[in-house]
Design a protein around this motif. Structure first.
Motif, PDB file in Angstrom:
ATOM      1  N   LEU A  68       0.813  -1.211   0.000  1.00  0.00           N
ATOM      2  CA  LEU A  68       0.000   0.000   0.000  1.00  0.00           C
ATOM      3  C   LEU A  68       0.849   1.264   0.000  1.00  0.00           C
ATOM      4  O   LEU A  68       0.562   2.224  -0.732  1.00  0.00           O
ATOM      5  N   HIS A  69       1.902   1.292   0.810  1.00  0.00           N
ATOM      6  CA  HIS A  69       2.767   2.477   0.862  1.00  0.00           C
ATOM      7  C   HIS A  69       3.424   2.735  -0.492  1.00  0.00           C
ATOM      8  O   HIS A  69       3.504   3.877  -0.962  1.00  0.00           O
ATOM      9  N   LYS A  72       0.837   4.227  -2.945  1.00  0.00           N
ATOM     10  CA  LYS A  72       0.587   5.652  -2.712  1.00  0.00           C
ATOM     11  C   LYS A  72       1.714   6.503  -3.253  1.00  0.00           C
ATOM     12  O   LYS A  72       1.487   7.547  -3.886  1.00  0.00           O
ATOM     13  N   GLU A  73       2.918   6.071  -3.017  1.00  0.00           N
ATOM     14  CA  GLU A  73       4.070   6.816  -3.514  1.00  0.00           C
ATOM     15  C   GLU A  73       4.118   6.818  -5.034  1.00  0.00           C
ATOM     16  O   GLU A  73       4.462   7.826  -5.665  1.00  0.00           O
ATOM     17  N   LEU A  75       1.498   6.648  -7.084  1.00  0.00           N
ATOM     18  CA  LEU A  75       0.470   7.531  -7.595  1.00  0.00           C
ATOM     19  C   LEU A  75       0.836   8.998  -7.434  1.00  0.00           C
ATOM     20  O   LEU A  75       0.458   9.839  -8.257  1.00  0.00           O
ATOM     21  N   GLN A  76       1.544   9.319  -6.366  1.00  0.00           N
ATOM     22  CA  GLN A  76       1.931  10.710  -6.122  1.00  0.00           C
ATOM     23  C   GLN A  76       3.065  11.155  -7.035  1.00  0.00           C
ATOM     24  O   GLN A  76       3.056  12.282  -7.548  1.00  0.00           O
TER      25      GLN A  76
END
Length: 310
Positions: A68-69, A72-73, A75-76
């Motif tokens: 998950l981490h 997120k990274e 996508l950012q």
């Protein structure tokens, strides 16, 4: 003062609770025009939240993150269209969806690959506007006149689709147990329900019968192979009509009632099966409208049905 919520002593599944409401004795839920759609939508949403899985297809080339981490990274820092292309929804448990029918098609394809071509294809249609046993279960009482009965039959079906669908399902289960399993001794089967635009249901299906020749490997130039196929289907398919041609022309084969489908089950159980089959064959299996564009062909300057159907 509101009472505190108490935990149920027994867990109740949503689909069982919905079935309980649909079968409620006063029919206020089953006959409600919108409730059946509301509860179906609610069940689909509830089931989708539990069953729909998000799957990320990854491989070494794309080097997509696996946690998950990392996602997120990703996508950012790397907003692109790559990630949506690797996400698929699995909704095979949601009836009526594209994923559900894709899974059903794959199941059928796998059965054909393993068992060979099906032996028989069948279609079962429901005469829901005529079955007296069905209309005995519907809430509204019938009129004493045939014309009003016909209108009330249709009105009953429209107002009680849940009873009609369940009746067809139970009737098919009996047909499956008594005919497909006991009589035909099918080694496997596949079927699906379909509803016409006007609401009447029917069933399509395939049967794999024991000791049936494999059509895929049939040598059509071999006379013995062709005879084996004929011998097989002669056991299950016939084109026999007991009345003579003169009797059919004089309509002497017609039953005492206008339609044998309206006969009560108790009457059928006490009658001669051969007579029942004759009445049913010559009333239901008929061409009501014949034309030169469909079945009429000239023979000796007269028009006759090329299928020999009365």
């Amino acid at each position: 003062m509101a009472l505190p919520l108490q935990q149920r002593t027994r867990h109740v599944h949503l689909h069982k609770y919905a079935l309980h409401l649909i079968k409620y004795y006063d029919q206020k839920f089953g006959q409600h025009v919108r409730f059946r759609y509301y509860i179906y939508n609610l069940m689909m949403r509830h089931r989708s939240q539990q069953s729909v899985a998000m799957c990320i297809k990854t491989n070494l080339e794309d080097s997509l993150p696996h946690n998950l981490h990392g996602l997120k990274e990703y996508l950012q820092n790397k907003p692109s269209n790559e990630l949506p292309n690797h996400i698929m929804r699995y909704a095979a448990s949601l009836r009526g969806t594209r994923a559900f029918w894709s899974k059903s098609r794959r199941d059928l394809t796998t059965m054909i690959e393993q068992l060979g071509a099906p032996t028989l294809f069948f279609t079962l249609s429901s005469t829901d506007t005529k079955w007296p046993d069905l209309h005995k279960l519907l809430p509204k009482k019938m009129s004493t006149t045939v014309h009003n009965n016909r209108r009330q039959f249709i009105e009953n079906l429209v107002n009680n689709p849940h009873i009609t669908a369940l009746y067809l399902h139970l009737r098919f289960q009996i047909f499956h147990d008594e005919v497909i399993v006991k009589q035909l001794k099918a080694i496997d089967h596949w079927y699906r329900y379909e509803w016409q635009h006007r609401g009447s249901a029917h069933i399509h299906g395939f049967l794999w019968l024991p000791e049936a020749p494999n059509i895929d490997n049939l040598d059509w130039s071999d006379h013995a192979s062709i005879q084996s196929i004929k011998h097989l289907f002669d056991q299950y398919i016939t084109t026999w009509n007991p009345p003579t041609k003169e009797a059919r022309l004089n309509k002497q084969y017609m039953p005492a009632i206008s339609d044998p489908c309206l006969a009560d089950t108790e009457i059928i159980s006490r009658s001669d099966p051969s007579i029942d089959y004759t009445k049913l064959l010559n009333v239901v299996q008929r061409h009501t409208k014949c034309s030169e564009y469909t079945c009429l062909k000239k023979k000796n300057s007269t028009l006759e049905c090329r299928y020999k159907v009365p």
